[in-house]
Design a protein around this motif. Structure first.
Motif, PDB file in Angstrom:
ATOM      1  N   ASP A 128       0.827  -1.214   0.000  1.00 36.84           N
ATOM      2  CA  ASP A 128       0.000   0.000   0.000  1.00 36.84           C
ATOM      3  C   ASP A 128       0.860   1.263   0.000  1.00 36.84           C
ATOM      4  O   ASP A 128       0.582   2.213  -0.741  1.00 36.84           O
ATOM      5  N   ALA A 129       1.900   1.271   0.823  1.00 33.86           N
ATOM      6  CA  ALA A 129       2.761   2.452   0.898  1.00 33.86           C
ATOM      7  C   ALA A 129       3.473   2.687  -0.438  1.00 33.86           C
ATOM      8  O   ALA A 129       3.478   3.807  -0.947  1.00 33.86           O
ATOM      9  N   TRP A 130       4.058   1.644  -1.013  1.00 35.63           N
ATOM     10  CA  TRP A 130       4.775   1.813  -2.277  1.00 35.63           C
ATOM     11  C   TRP A 130       3.830   2.233  -3.398  1.00 35.63           C
ATOM     12  O   TRP A 130       4.203   3.033  -4.262  1.00 35.63           O
ATOM     13  N   ASN A 131       2.606   1.750  -3.404  1.00 31.69           N
ATOM     14  CA  ASN A 131       1.651   2.166  -4.437  1.00 31.69           C
ATOM     15  C   ASN A 131       1.209   3.618  -4.271  1.00 31.69           C
ATOM     16  O   ASN A 131       0.675   4.200  -5.208  1.00 31.69           O
ATOM     17  N   SER A 132       1.448   4.209  -3.125  1.00 26.65           N
ATOM     18  CA  SER A 132       1.157   5.643  -2.948  1.00 26.65           C
ATOM     19  C   SER A 132       2.136   6.498  -3.747  1.00 26.65           C
ATOM     20  O   SER A 132       1.848   7.651  -4.042  1.00 26.65           O
ATOM     21  N   ARG A 133       3.307   5.940  -4.051  1.00 27.77           N
ATOM     22  CA  ARG A 133       4.381   6.652  -4.749  1.00 27.77           C
ATOM     23  C   ARG A 133       4.799   7.918  -3.999  1.00 27.77           C
ATOM     24  O   ARG A 133       5.221   8.907  -4.602  1.00 27.77           O
ATOM     25  N   ASP A 134       4.700   7.867  -2.681  1.00 29.33           N
ATOM     26  CA  ASP A 134       5.071   8.981  -1.810  1.00 29.33           C
ATOM     27  C   ASP A 134       6.380   8.609  -1.107  1.00 29.33           C
ATOM     28  O   ASP A 134       6.360   7.838  -0.148  1.00 29.33           O
ATOM     29  N   PRO A 135       7.522   9.129  -1.587  1.00 24.18           N
ATOM     30  CA  PRO A 135       8.815   8.729  -1.023  1.00 24.18           C
ATOM     31  C   PRO A 135       8.925   8.949   0.483  1.00 24.18           C
ATOM     32  O   PRO A 135       9.495   8.111   1.188  1.00 24.18           O
ATOM     33  N   GLU A 136       8.393  10.050   0.977  1.00 22.57           N
ATOM     34  CA  GLU A 136       8.484  10.331   2.406  1.00 22.57           C
ATOM     35  C   GLU A 136       7.679   9.313   3.218  1.00 22.57           C
ATOM     36  O   GLU A 136       8.129   8.839   4.257  1.00 22.57           O
TER      37      GLU A 136
END
Length: 145
Positions: free
Chosen positions: A25-33
């Protein structure tokens, strides 16, 4: 623990699956922070032929990754686990600035601290060119479905 990232080790089959899903889920957000917060400040990484150390380096690596790998979409699968380690297989799809699509396959080995942060991540990845019509991971509805 303010910097803890549940589920915490020691892992069970259920908590390991939840940890893998949280990573997907986090990686699919594409939000590096957001993604980088799952790692210790001195986390050690190997991603393909790149070796990194530390959350700052991870954040910058991910910024550059998602500048190149457009419309990134990932699936992770639990492969194995022990008390403080998890192994996953993954595949993701993306395209470059010229519109060429790729599917990337790989395996990751993760090691966690007692607070649930990842202290080590070793990833082996291979890319395969695909036609847009061969995509399997396209969003069903909206960019993050």
């Amino acid at each position: 623990m303010p910097d803890s990232k549940p589920p915490l080790p020691p892992f069970t089959a259920e908590t390991a699956r939840r940890k893998v899903q949280a990573a997907e889920d986090a990686w699919n957000s594409r939000d590096p922070e957001r993604v980088a917060l799952a790692y210790t400040v001195d986390s050690q990484w190997r991603n393909r032929d790149v070796f990194l150390c530390g959350r700052e380096a991870i954040t910058e690596f991910l910024r550059e990754k998602w500048r190149r790998e457009l419309d990134y979409r990932l699936r992770k699968e639990l492969w194995a686990y022990t008390d403080d380690r998890i192994a996953v297989r993954f595949e993701y799809e993306w395209h470059d600035a010229e519109g060429r699509w790729f599917r990337s396959y790989g395996n990751e080995n993760w090691e966690f601290t007692p607070d649930g942060l990842m202290s080590k991540r070793y990833a082996s990845v291979n890319d395969v060119p695909i036609a847009a019509s061969e995509r399997r991971l396209a969003p069903r509805c909206g960019p993050f479905a």
